[in-house]
Scaffold this motif. Structure first.
Motif, PDB file in Angstrom:
ATOM      1  N   LEU A 126       1.169  -1.201  -0.128  1.00 13.36           N
ATOM      2  CA  LEU A 126      -0.270   0.276  -0.081  1.00 13.36           C
ATOM      3  C   LEU A 126       1.060   1.739  -0.187  1.00 13.36           C
ATOM      4  O   LEU A 126       1.636   1.409   0.615  1.00 13.36           O
ATOM      5  CB  LEU A 126      -1.127  -0.094   1.184  1.00 13.36           C
ATOM      6  N   GLU A 172       0.526   4.351  -0.019  1.00 12.35           N
ATOM      7  CA  GLU A 172       0.190   5.744   0.867  1.00 12.35           C
ATOM      8  C   GLU A 172       0.316   5.163   2.390  1.00 12.35           C
ATOM      9  O   GLU A 172       0.329   6.488   2.895  1.00 12.35           O
ATOM     10  CB  GLU A 172      -1.144   6.341   0.483  1.00 12.35           C
ATOM     11  N   LYS A 173       0.857   4.040   2.417  1.00 11.86           N
ATOM     12  CA  LYS A 173       0.674   3.206   3.894  1.00 11.86           C
ATOM     13  C   LYS A 173       1.700   3.558   4.394  1.00 11.86           C
ATOM     14  O   LYS A 173       2.686   3.490   3.369  1.00 11.86           O
ATOM     15  CB  LYS A 173      -0.314   2.575   4.540  1.00 11.86           C
ATOM     16  N   PHE A 223       2.817  -0.568   9.082  1.00  9.86           N
ATOM     17  CA  PHE A 223       1.245  -0.988   8.328  1.00  9.86           C
ATOM     18  C   PHE A 223       1.001  -2.018   7.401  1.00  9.86           C
ATOM     19  O   PHE A 223       1.063  -2.902   7.274  1.00  9.86           O
ATOM     20  CB  PHE A 223       0.779   0.726   7.822  1.00  9.86           C
ATOM     21  N   LEU A 238      -0.899 -10.050  10.592  1.00  8.86           N
ATOM     22  CA  LEU A 238      -1.594  -9.784  11.929  1.00  8.86           C
ATOM     23  C   LEU A 238      -2.624 -10.041  12.579  1.00  8.86           C
ATOM     24  O   LEU A 238      -2.139 -10.293  13.554  1.00  8.86           O
ATOM     25  CB  LEU A 238      -3.166  -8.617  11.123  1.00  8.86           C
ATOM     26  N   LEU A 248      -8.134  -9.596  20.421  1.00  6.04           N
ATOM     27  CA  LEU A 248      -9.101  -8.763  20.827  1.00  6.04           C
ATOM     28  C   LEU A 248      -8.985  -8.064  20.041  1.00  6.04           C
ATOM     29  O   LEU A 248      -9.294  -7.692  19.044  1.00  6.04           O
ATOM     30  CB  LEU A 248      -9.784  -8.661  22.806  1.00  6.04           C
ATOM     31  N   PHE A 249      -7.283  -7.147  20.148  1.00  7.24           N
ATOM     32  CA  PHE A 249      -7.212  -6.159  19.851  1.00  7.24           C
ATOM     33  C   PHE A 249      -5.623  -6.088  19.259  1.00  7.24           C
ATOM     34  O   PHE A 249      -5.060  -7.230  19.482  1.00  7.24           O
ATOM     35  CB  PHE A 249      -7.078  -4.859  20.689  1.00  7.24           C
ATOM     36  N   ILE A 250      -5.028  -5.390  18.335  1.00 15.38           N
ATOM     37  CA  ILE A 250      -3.955  -6.001  18.296  1.00 15.38           C
ATOM     38  C   ILE A 250      -2.931  -4.544  18.965  1.00 15.38           C
ATOM     39  O   ILE A 250      -3.126  -3.511  19.077  1.00 15.38           O
ATOM     40  CB  ILE A 250      -3.733  -4.526  16.270  1.00 15.38           C
ATOM     41  N   VAL A 275     -12.622   2.732  18.543  1.00 17.00           N
ATOM     42  CA  VAL A 275     -12.009   1.320  19.124  1.00 17.00           C
ATOM     43  C   VAL A 275     -11.701   0.054  17.801  1.00 17.00           C
ATOM     44  O   VAL A 275     -10.427  -0.735  17.174  1.00 17.00           O
ATOM     45  CB  VAL A 275     -12.891   0.160  20.542  1.00 17.00           C
ATOM     46  N   MET A 325      -8.322  -0.563  16.661  1.00 10.50           N
ATOM     47  CA  MET A 325      -7.461  -1.376  17.217  1.00 10.50           C
ATOM     48  C   MET A 325      -7.686  -2.255  17.082  1.00 10.50           C
ATOM     49  O   MET A 325      -7.090  -3.495  17.539  1.00 10.50           O
ATOM     50  CB  MET A 325      -7.589  -0.572  18.945  1.00 10.50           C
ATOM     51  N   THR A 326      -8.425  -3.096  16.510  1.00 10.88           N
ATOM     52  CA  THR A 326      -8.788  -4.182  15.660  1.00 10.88           C
ATOM     53  C   THR A 326      -8.090  -4.059  14.164  1.00 10.88           C
ATOM     54  O   THR A 326      -8.338  -3.673  13.641  1.00 10.88           O
ATOM     55  CB  THR A 326     -10.422  -4.469  15.700  1.00 10.88           C
ATOM     56  N   VAL A 327      -7.761  -5.869  14.140  1.00 12.57           N
ATOM     57  CA  VAL A 327      -7.897  -6.468  12.856  1.00 12.57           C
ATOM     58  C   VAL A 327      -8.317  -6.097  12.103  1.00 12.57           C
ATOM     59  O   VAL A 327      -8.222  -5.580  10.582  1.00 12.57           O
ATOM     60  CB  VAL A 327      -7.474  -8.030  12.611  1.00 12.57           C
ATOM     61  N   ARG A 364      -8.089  -2.373  11.207  1.00 14.76           N
ATOM     62  CA  ARG A 364      -6.496  -1.950  10.023  1.00 14.76           C
ATOM     63  C   ARG A 364      -7.261  -2.678   8.194  1.00 14.76           C
ATOM     64  O   ARG A 364      -7.293  -2.156   7.317  1.00 14.76           O
ATOM     65  CB  ARG A 364      -5.741  -3.696  10.466  1.00 14.76           C
ATOM     66  N   PHE A 422      -9.323   0.021   6.411  1.00  9.05           N
ATOM     67  CA  PHE A 422      -7.580   0.985   5.838  1.00  9.05           C
ATOM     68  C   PHE A 422      -7.729   0.247   4.342  1.00  9.05           C
ATOM     69  O   PHE A 422      -7.187   0.718   3.742  1.00  9.05           O
ATOM     70  CB  PHE A 422      -6.959   1.372   7.159  1.00  9.05           C
ATOM     71  N   ALA A 423      -6.896  -1.434   4.924  1.00 12.86           N
ATOM     72  CA  ALA A 423      -5.980  -1.784   3.624  1.00 12.86           C
ATOM     73  C   ALA A 423      -7.123  -1.869   2.173  1.00 12.86           C
ATOM     74  O   ALA A 423      -6.925  -1.699   0.978  1.00 12.86           O
ATOM     75  CB  ALA A 423      -6.194  -3.131   3.443  1.00 12.86           C
ATOM     76  N   SER A 438      -7.754   1.467   0.317  1.00 10.81           N
ATOM     77  CA  SER A 438      -6.386   1.943   0.281  1.00 10.81           C
ATOM     78  C   SER A 438      -6.107   1.134  -0.976  1.00 10.81           C
ATOM     79  O   SER A 438      -6.075   1.722  -2.248  1.00 10.81           O
ATOM     80  CB  SER A 438      -5.650   1.644   1.060  1.00 10.81           C
ATOM     81  N   GLY A 478      -9.629   4.551   2.256  1.00 14.55           N
ATOM     82  CA  GLY A 478      -7.716   3.982   2.648  1.00 14.55           C
ATOM     83  C   GLY A 478      -7.957   4.530   3.938  1.00 14.55           C
ATOM     84  O   GLY A 478      -6.473   4.523   4.555  1.00 14.55           O
ATOM     85  N   TYR A 479      -8.681   5.705   4.651  1.00 12.00           N
ATOM     86  CA  TYR A 479      -8.285   7.173   5.408  1.00 12.00           C
ATOM     87  C   TYR A 479      -9.477   7.367   6.461  1.00 12.00           C
ATOM     88  O   TYR A 479     -10.895   7.896   5.482  1.00 12.00           O
ATOM     89  CB  TYR A 479      -7.424   7.454   5.390  1.00 12.00           C
TER      90      TYR A 479
END
Lengths: 528, 321
Positions: free
Chosen positions: A358, A360-361, A365, A372, A378-380, B184, B188-190, B193, B196-197, B200, B267-268
């Motif tokens: 990506l 622009e990322k 990331f 991932l 639960l969270f990253i 959250v 903060m989670t997969v 993410r 976003f991916a 994008s 993407g954002y």
């Protein structure tokens, strides 16, 4: 094929050079194109064929040298400014491998696209339609000028491209791998058409990787290697073996770092049996042993990437596919890349910018995107993510101004190392890498070879798809060669040699249809 | 080195400026009644816009939210009125209606999602179509007029909109809760993410072992659930639904998302920004109500100008990168 020894030179190139930035990619090419002659241009991937035809057709500007155009029976005269528009007006037309057609418009509208005939105010559709019909009839084609482009078969689209060239009164027609998208019968129709165009005095430049086609229709063959001219040869004087030898030309062993090849176990890591890809008749089979590097060689478009992506579930297999894939003895059917990843397989795409990163990322990331699942419940766990990223920067020697930049701002080599780090972070045991060193500098190249050597040493199994024949030879235990969507041979030991690979890659040799080869190489094929 | 990031701080600065204008325009602006009114009103658009933040971040768009809200309102009212005869507990009726609302929202989102991903129709077309369908359905259900909630239930249910906890109306608390959960989830989670991916570059997402279709469908379902939540707190406000309910909510929600700094092409995305965006839109309407300088009828025009300016600033900031 008519004898054309005395035919006039239509377009003549003298000492053509082309540089991109400070790098010269084409070094002093001379070329004479004569009316009524098929001039084949041959060379390996990256030899400079495309650059050469782009210069001839005005899509790229010369860095040095001269182009001369013969006009109305006069001898060739030097040209001034030369761009695509002027070239087409002068009748020098390039037909790209990917067609330049407006899918929604009709055939007639396409033929006159950008070249429309108009009355005082409105388009003269009637005349354009009539003329289109006339051009198509000259080509002995029964395509209806009113059909929408999107309804036509690939070969018909190509016919329209050629008719479009005729609308521009083409005198030099450059065909860039015209048969790559055609079936054998369609190719024969194209060759008949080429004959008719020759009779009308058109000069034809023909680029193809298929040596038997070259043998069939070429009058003159120009061979390029590494951006330089090897020579011009009358087609009758070259055998296909000569062509392959002249294209390759150099001794290659010295260029490559000596990488130890640990012994391969008998355990099969990945076995593909009778997999059929869409558009292919023959199913494909191969196996990868644990600790082995299996190289995949072949010319561009030979179906290597399609094969790998079908195995991994990134592309659909043919509807009637009955084959299957086994990972460490367990039968699998991947519909998603994540299923392959969960079985310990990672894939390095050859399209770094389009499907790898990506742009622009940020770097972290991108780095963690494929793995991932490893760092999140639960969270990253961003701390763990950051730590893994910093470790990878060191391991893979990813260099940047500061770690907050976007991936698109890295140099090509560092992008490639980031991409490699990204897929290896998932800790795969089987790694499929596609063109790992395309477009990167020699230093990074050797770093990447080094990483590959480390992976093999630590017991990984690896498939290396590459058009760089030297790295295939330098790294692989065995080499599978593909031609036209099939594996034509699997070479081992002393057979792994450039000329031999080239013979299989150009369809000169095919040992898969013979039974003995099958048992030796562990390959089975439905054709057998 | 801390420096002022205009892209992040921009919407917040705009909110502060508009707030100051509000104070200058009318003394009544700062009254606690007015402020809690602003917050409660921004809750509807805000909650819908939080769902829209996910859809837009993942590269999609949902135009159907306004008519979906009207349709769900109508379904809730019809259901509650019908249950009056068979169920004694008002609370039970309301809870059933709330569950039904969430279910309809999720299914409506699922339909939008599957049509975009599996049938491969552009999100704009799919949701334009469902927008028309829901709008027409509510008009049909109300027989061209208005569906009214039974007064007995309405009295009990109205507590959901008018009730106050720690000085703030319930809708504000719901808005806050949805915003926190959304933040959250997105950051903060997969799943976040992956949004976003996918937004994008879908191809890169696919080659990174992301289930692109599943992620996109999930964003539409989230959007549907957010619409349902907004509807649940909206129905007790008026106690009725008609073909005019939720008109132009989709535009206000998208406007709130874009003003907040989320990129329309995907993407954002920023949940905090969306909350600010929703507040800005409601504030503008409120201030125009409190002043004679600009007619209240020009509310839409002012909002439109703000959206265009916000995107212009966003583009400018983009280009400097």
């Amino acid at each position: 094929m008519p004898e054309n020894k005395n035919n006039k030179v239509v377009l003549s190139a003298k000492n053509l050079c082309k540089s991109f930035g400070t790098v010269e990619v084409l070094h002093g090419i001379d070329l004479d194109l004569r009316a009524g002659e098929v001039h084949a241009v041959l060379g390996e991937n990256g030899a400079g064929k495309s650059t050469l035809v782009k210069l001839l057709s005005g899509f790229e500007q010369l860095s040095a040298g001269e182009l001369c155009l013969g006009v109305d029976g006069e001898g060739p005269a030097p040209l001034g400014h030369w761009d695509n528009e002027i070239a087409e007006r002068a009748g020098v037309v390039l037909i790209h491998q990917e067609f330049n057609l407006a899918e929604q418009l009709s055939v007639a509208e396409n033929i006159f696209l950008g070249n429309e005939i108009s009355g005082v105010f409105l388009l003269d559709k009637k005349t354009m339609r009539a003329k289109s019909l006339q051009y198509l009839q000259v080509l002995h084609s029964d395509i209806n000028p009113d059909s929408a482009m999107q309804d036509l078969a690939v070969s018909a689209k190509q016919m329209v491209e050629i008719a479009k060239a005729q609308a521009k009164n083409a005198r030099v027609l450059i065909l860039d791998e015209p048969t790559a998208v055609l079936t054998q019968q369609e190719s024969q129709v194209l060759f008949e058409l080429v004959d008719r165009l020759l009779a009308q005095g058109v000069a034809i430049v023909f680029i193809s990787h298929k040596l038997d086609e070259i043998e069939q229709i070429a009058d003159v063959i120009t061979i390029l290697r590494d951006g330089a001219l090897v020579g011009h040869y009358p087609a009758k004087e070259l055998s296909k073996d000569d062509m392959a030898r002249l294209m390759v030309g150099r001794e290659i062993s010295s260029l490559f770092p000596n990488i130890p090849k640990p012994s391969v176990s008998d355990e099969v890591a990945l076995r593909v049996t009778n997999l059929t890809m869409p558009g292919n008749i023959n199913p494909i089979s191969f196996e990868l042993k644990r600790g082995e590097v299996l190289g995949f060689s072949g010319l561009v478009g030979s179906g290597r990437t399609a094969l790998m992506e079908t195995v991994l579930g990134l592309r659909k297999a043919a509807r009637d596919n009955t084959g299957h894939v086994e990972v460490r003895g367990e039968q699998v059917c991947f519909k998603q890349l994540s299923s392959a990843r969960d079985k310990g397989i990672a894939y390095l795409t050859k399209d770094r910018k389009g499907s790898g990163l990506l742009l622009e990322k940020g770097l972290a990331f991108n780095f963690s995107l494929f793995s991932l699942h490893k760092i999140s419940r639960l969270f990253i766990d961003t701390k763990q993510e950051q730590a893994a990223f910093e470790k990878a920067i060191k391991t893979f020697d990813i260099r940047m101004k500061d770690s907050s930049i976007a991936a698109g701002n890295l140099s090509g080599g560092n992008q490639q190392k980031l991409l490699l780090a990204k897929i290896l972070e998932a800790e795969p045991s089987i790694i499929i890498i596609d063109e790992p060193t395309r477009g990167i500098d020699i230093g990074t190249k050797s770093q990447i070879y080094h990483f590959i050597a480390q992976l093999i040493a630590s017991g990984h199994s690896l498939i290396l798809v590459s058009s760089d024949i030297t790295e295939v030879i330098g790294l692989s235990h065995r080499v599978a060669v593909m031609y036209h969507g099939e594996i034509t041979g699997v070479l081992e030991g002393d057979e792994i040699e450039e000329h031999e690979i080239m013979r299989y890659a150009t369809g000169l040799k095919n040992n898969i249809s013979s039974q003995t080869a099958l048992s030796q190489s562990g390959i089975t094929n439905a054709k057998a | 080195m801390p420096k002022l990031d205009l892209k992040t701080a921009g919407p917040f600065l705009a909110l502060v400026i508009i707030f100051i204008i509000g104070i200058l325009v009318n003394d009544a602006f700062l009254s606690s009644g007015n402020l809690s009114n602003i917050l409660a009103r921004s809750s509807f658009i805000g909650i819908v816009a939080i769902g829209a933040t996910f859809v837009i971040t993942a590269g999609g768009i949902d135009l159907s939210v306004g008519s979906m809200a009207a349709f769900i309102s109508g379904c809730m009212i019809l259901l509650m009125n019908a249950l009056m005869d068979s169920v004694d507990s008002m609370i039970a009726i309301i809870l059933l209606a709330i569950l039904a609302s969430l279910g309809i929202g999720a299914v409506a989102g699922l339909i939008n999602g599957l049509l975009t991903t599996k049938a491969k129709i552009e999100a704009f077309i799919v949701t334009l179509g469902t927008m028309g369908i829901y709008r027409s359905l509510i008009t049909y259900m109300a027989d061209g007029g208005t569906l009214s909630l039974n007064f007995t239930i309405g009295d009990v249910y109205s507590e959901v909109y008018y009730g106050v906890l720690l000085g703030l109306p319930y809708p504000v608390w719901v808005f806050l809760a949805v915003a926190v959960i959304g933040y959250v989830l997105l950051n903060m989670t997969v799943f976040g993410r992956h949004c976003f991916a996918v937004g994008s570059n879908e191809r890169v997402a696919k080659y990174s072992a992301i289930h692109v279709d599943r992620v996109k469908t999930a964003t539409y379902m989230l959007q549907g659930i957010c619409v349902a939540i907004a509807t649940i707190i909206y129905v007790p406000r008026l106690g009725s639904a008609s073909g005019q309910t939720g008109i132009l909510w989709e535009l206000e929600a998208i406007a709130a998302v874009i003003i907040g700094g989320t990129v329309l092409k995907g993407g954002y995305g920023r949940i905090g920004g969306t909350v600010v965006g929703a507040l800005i839109l409601t504030l503008i309407g409120n201030i125009l109500n409190l002043t004679d300088a600009v007619s209240n009828y020009l509310n839409g025009a002012v909002q439109g100008i703000i959206v265009i300016v916000a995107v212009y600033l966003q583009r400018g900031a983009w280009r400097r990168d």
